[in-house]
Structures are given as C-alpha cells and as structure tokens.
Design a protein around this motif. Structure first.
Motif, PDB file in Angstrom:
ATOM      1  N   PHE A 157       7.424  -2.240 -16.747  1.00  0.00           N
ATOM      2  CA  PHE A 157       8.591  -3.030 -15.975  1.00  0.00           C
ATOM      3  C   PHE A 157       9.936  -3.312 -15.712  1.00  0.00           C
ATOM      4  CE2 PHE A 157       9.145  -6.509 -13.242  1.00  0.00           C
ATOM      5  CZ  PHE A 157       9.581  -6.187 -12.097  1.00  0.00           C
ATOM      6  N   VAL A 158       9.736  -3.919 -17.295  1.00  0.00           N
ATOM      7  CA  VAL A 158      10.054  -4.624 -17.303  1.00  0.00           C
ATOM      8  C   VAL A 158      11.512  -3.124 -18.157  1.00  0.00           C
ATOM      9  CG1 VAL A 158      11.716  -5.504 -19.493  1.00  0.00           C
ATOM     10  CG2 VAL A 158       9.750  -6.918 -18.384  1.00  0.00           C
ATOM     11  N   ALA A 159      11.312  -1.971 -18.442  1.00  0.00           N
ATOM     12  CA  ALA A 159      12.347  -1.205 -19.044  1.00  0.00           C
ATOM     13  C   ALA A 159      12.879  -0.814 -18.006  1.00  0.00           C
ATOM     14  CB  ALA A 159      11.386  -0.556 -19.930  1.00  0.00           C
ATOM     15  N   ASN A 160      11.495  -0.609 -16.933  1.00  0.00           N
ATOM     16  CA  ASN A 160      11.868  -0.046 -15.690  1.00  0.00           C
ATOM     17  C   ASN A 160      13.917  -0.141 -15.255  1.00  0.00           C
ATOM     18  OD1 ASN A 160      11.971   2.280 -14.031  1.00  0.00           O
ATOM     19  ND2 ASN A 160      11.195   1.156 -12.587  1.00  0.00           N
ATOM     20  N   ALA A 161      13.312  -2.058 -15.379  1.00  0.00           N
ATOM     21  CA  ALA A 161      14.297  -2.701 -14.311  1.00  0.00           C
ATOM     22  C   ALA A 161      16.156  -2.734 -14.950  1.00  0.00           C
ATOM     23  CB  ALA A 161      13.702  -4.257 -14.289  1.00  0.00           C
ATOM     24  N   ALA A 162      15.576  -2.207 -16.837  1.00  0.00           N
ATOM     25  CA  ALA A 162      16.743  -2.745 -17.862  1.00  0.00           C
ATOM     26  C   ALA A 162      17.402  -1.200 -17.577  1.00  0.00           C
ATOM     27  CB  ALA A 162      16.138  -2.753 -18.616  1.00  0.00           C
ATOM     28  N   LEU A 163      16.870  -0.624 -17.450  1.00  0.00           N
ATOM     29  CA  LEU A 163      17.471   1.085 -17.345  1.00  0.00           C
ATOM     30  C   LEU A 163      17.927   2.237 -16.502  1.00  0.00           C
ATOM     31  CD1 LEU A 163      15.300   2.115 -20.289  1.00  0.00           C
ATOM     32  CD2 LEU A 163      17.263   1.722 -20.046  1.00  0.00           C
ATOM     33  N   LYS A 164      17.087   1.663 -15.002  1.00  0.00           N
ATOM     34  CA  LYS A 164      17.823   2.339 -13.905  1.00  0.00           C
ATOM     35  C   LYS A 164      18.346   2.067 -13.525  1.00  0.00           C
ATOM     36  CE  LYS A 164      15.835   5.001  -9.983  1.00  0.00           C
ATOM     37  NZ  LYS A 164      15.651   5.886  -9.740  1.00  0.00           N
ATOM     38  N   PRO A 165      19.380   0.400 -13.390  1.00  0.00           N
ATOM     39  CA  PRO A 165      20.655  -0.075 -13.053  1.00  0.00           C
ATOM     40  C   PRO A 165      21.602   1.045 -13.718  1.00  0.00           C
ATOM     41  CG  PRO A 165      18.982  -1.313 -12.449  1.00  0.00           C
ATOM     42  CD  PRO A 165      18.103  -0.618 -13.564  1.00  0.00           C
ATOM     43  N   LEU A 166      21.620   0.573 -15.099  1.00  0.00           N
ATOM     44  CA  LEU A 166      22.486   1.904 -15.851  1.00  0.00           C
ATOM     45  C   LEU A 166      22.472   3.068 -16.185  1.00  0.00           C
ATOM     46  CD1 LEU A 166      24.387   0.357 -17.973  1.00  0.00           C
ATOM     47  CD2 LEU A 166      22.203   0.475 -19.563  1.00  0.00           C
ATOM     48  N   TYR A 167      21.294   4.175 -15.845  1.00  0.00           N
ATOM     49  CA  TYR A 167      21.636   5.070 -16.476  1.00  0.00           C
ATOM     50  C   TYR A 167      21.015   5.951 -14.780  1.00  0.00           C
ATOM     51  CZ  TYR A 167      21.613   3.395 -20.965  1.00  0.00           C
ATOM     52  OH  TYR A 167      22.044   3.836 -22.039  1.00  0.00           O
ATOM     53  N   ARG A 168      20.370   5.630 -13.904  1.00  0.00           N
ATOM     54  CA  ARG A 168      20.683   6.093 -12.351  1.00  0.00           C
ATOM     55  C   ARG A 168      19.251   7.516 -12.636  1.00  0.00           C
ATOM     56  NH1 ARG A 168      25.306   6.942  -9.138  1.00  0.00           N
ATOM     57  NH2 ARG A 168      26.334   7.610 -10.757  1.00  0.00           N
ATOM     58  N   TYR A 169      18.271   7.070 -13.769  1.00  0.00           N
ATOM     59  CA  TYR A 169      17.882   8.679 -13.698  1.00  0.00           C
ATOM     60  C   TYR A 169      17.066   8.933 -12.518  1.00  0.00           C
ATOM     61  CZ  TYR A 169      14.611   4.367 -15.215  1.00  0.00           C
ATOM     62  OH  TYR A 169      14.377   3.590 -15.391  1.00  0.00           O
ATOM     63  N   LYS A 170      17.002  10.667 -12.186  1.00  0.00           N
ATOM     64  CA  LYS A 170      16.075  10.925 -11.505  1.00  0.00           C
ATOM     65  C   LYS A 170      15.757  11.977 -11.758  1.00  0.00           C
ATOM     66  CE  LYS A 170      18.867  10.583  -7.664  1.00  0.00           C
ATOM     67  NZ  LYS A 170      18.659  10.236  -6.526  1.00  0.00           N
ATOM     68  N   VAL A 171      13.682  11.985 -11.415  1.00  0.00           N
ATOM     69  CA  VAL A 171      12.682  12.525 -12.096  1.00  0.00           C
ATOM     70  C   VAL A 171      12.611  13.850 -11.371  1.00  0.00           C
ATOM     71  CG1 VAL A 171      10.855  12.086 -12.362  1.00  0.00           C
ATOM     72  CG2 VAL A 171      12.456  10.400 -12.577  1.00  0.00           C
ATOM     73  N   TYR A 172      12.095  14.811 -11.760  1.00  0.00           N
ATOM     74  CA  TYR A 172      12.457  16.239 -10.940  1.00  0.00           C
ATOM     75  C   TYR A 172      10.346  16.519 -11.828  1.00  0.00           C
ATOM     76  CZ  TYR A 172      16.811  16.200  -9.332  1.00  0.00           C
ATOM     77  OH  TYR A 172      17.766  15.844  -8.724  1.00  0.00           O
ATOM     78  N   GLY A 173       9.395  17.648 -11.197  1.00  0.00           N
ATOM     79  CA  GLY A 173       8.506  18.295 -11.174  1.00  0.00           C
ATOM     80  C   GLY A 173       6.969  17.345 -11.773  1.00  0.00           C
ATOM     81  N   LEU A 174       7.309  16.038 -11.004  1.00  0.00           N
ATOM     82  CA  LEU A 174       5.817  15.203 -10.996  1.00  0.00           C
ATOM     83  C   LEU A 174       4.839  15.829 -10.327  1.00  0.00           C
ATOM     84  CD1 LEU A 174       7.123  11.411 -10.399  1.00  0.00           C
ATOM     85  CD2 LEU A 174       6.682  12.734 -13.147  1.00  0.00           C
ATOM     86  N   GLU A 175       4.708  16.889  -9.488  1.00  0.00           N
ATOM     87  CA  GLU A 175       3.495  17.034  -9.336  1.00  0.00           C
ATOM     88  C   GLU A 175       2.948  18.317  -9.717  1.00  0.00           C
ATOM     89  OE1 GLU A 175       7.773  19.692  -8.389  1.00  0.00           O
ATOM     90  OE2 GLU A 175       7.086  17.441  -7.988  1.00  0.00           O
TER      91      GLU A 175
END
Length: 197
Positions: A9-27
């Motif tokens: 949770f903490v890592a996502n809160a820190a990194l998501k705004p900075l790198y705006r990562y998109k994830v594909y293929g979770l299926e």
C-alpha cells in the motif's frame, strides 16, 4: 493487514503518482498454484513495481548484500524476500525457491541477475530454467518498459504462461529453458514498447 500488504500500500502510494504505471495482461496470471514470475531488470525499483502490480504476493530472491544493511534487511525479509548469492549457485536459496513454488506460491526472479545499464534485455542465468524444470509451476514472463522518469508512463506486462510440458518431458537443459523465457520477455517488450511513450 499483513506487513506485506501494508508495504505494498505504501509503495503504491509513493510510486503510482510518480511513474503512472499501466498494467496489462493480469488475466494471464494464474489465480492459484505455484508461479515462477520472470521479469527483465532495468531499475532498482523493479521489485517493488512488480510486487505492487502482481495480483498475488511475490517472494523475491534478492542479492545477499541487501541483507547486510540494517533496517533494510528486516523490511525486505518481511516483504517475503530471501537472499541469494550472485550466480545462482546458492544451494540454500535454490531449495528455498523450490519450496515457495511447491507450496503453491509466487517466486519472482530477474533472470539477468543484475539490472541492465542500457535498458536492453541481457542474457538470463540458468537459475530460472532450473526452477522451471524442477517444479510444476506456471512460468509467467513479465516485461517492464521504462523510462522510470518522473511523470512519464511506466508499463508492466504479464504474458501468458509458457508451455513447459514438452521441455520437462525432454529434460531440456536449464540454459535452454532460460533462453526461452528470455525470448518470451523480449517478445512482450517488442509488442508493447510503443504504449510506453
């Protein structure tokens, strides 16, 4: 909440705004059973990025030097990481990794062994092939496409599990299997690199 969930949770809160990562293929990611998750390695932040975006908790093999750093060693152990000596010849680490897979959990590897300084995918070490052949785990390739620059989009792609049945029956060498895994990661990068602009 477990420490792993809290750290994620903490890592996502820190990194998501900075790198705006998109994830594909979770299926493509198996919902249960052992998974050998193999990714390219372009930045020191790759492990937390994979840990955040993976739909299941990941046990990472991490270089043993990290476990000599006060505080950090406690944090990464609590995040399911365990040490491995360079070169993948560490018997204890190999046993630990196989145990993770046989317990039906996710083992995360960066088969290149070290991050690429050029961004180009390098040659993989035989350890990835060893785990793929010595377990019944699903083998999932993962591609991280940079550039790890602030406010530039980062892309993470999970590919379809690699069919290992014939290779296991043929008792292929770990080196051959590792090269196949690296080839699948390269294909993901080639197919999706345009989406990271």
């Amino acid at each position: 909440m477990t420490f792993y969930s809290f750290a994620r949770f903490v890592a996502n809160a820190a990194l998501k705004p900075l790198y705006r990562y998109k994830v594909y293929g979770l299926e493509n990611f198996p919902k249960e059973g052992g998974v050998l998750l193999c990714s390219n390695h372009i930045n020191n932040l790759d492990p937390p990025v994979v840990g955040i975006t993976s739909p299941r908790p990941v046990h990472f093999m991490a270089k043993e030097e990290l476990f000599t750093v006060p505080v950090l060693k406690s944090i990464i152990r609590a995040c399911n990481a365990f040490p491995v000596k360079r070169g993948m010849s560490d018997r204890e680490a190999l046993r630990k990794g196989l145990g993770v897979l046989k317990a039906g959990e996710v083992l995360g590897l960066f088969p290149e062994g070290t991050r690429s300084k050029t961004g180009e995918i390098g040659k993989g070490l035989a350890g990835a092939g060893f785990f793929a052949l010595r377990s019944e785990a699903h083998v999932v390739p993962c591609a991280i496409i940079g550039p790890y620059k602030a406010f530039r989009k980062l892309t993470v792609i999970y590919g379809e599990p690699i069919d290992m049945d014939s290779l296991r029956k043929e008792k292929a060498s770990p080196e051959v299997v590792t090269e196949l895994i690296m080839s699948e990661i390269r294909k993901l990068i080639e197919k999706h690199k345009g989406v990271s602009a």
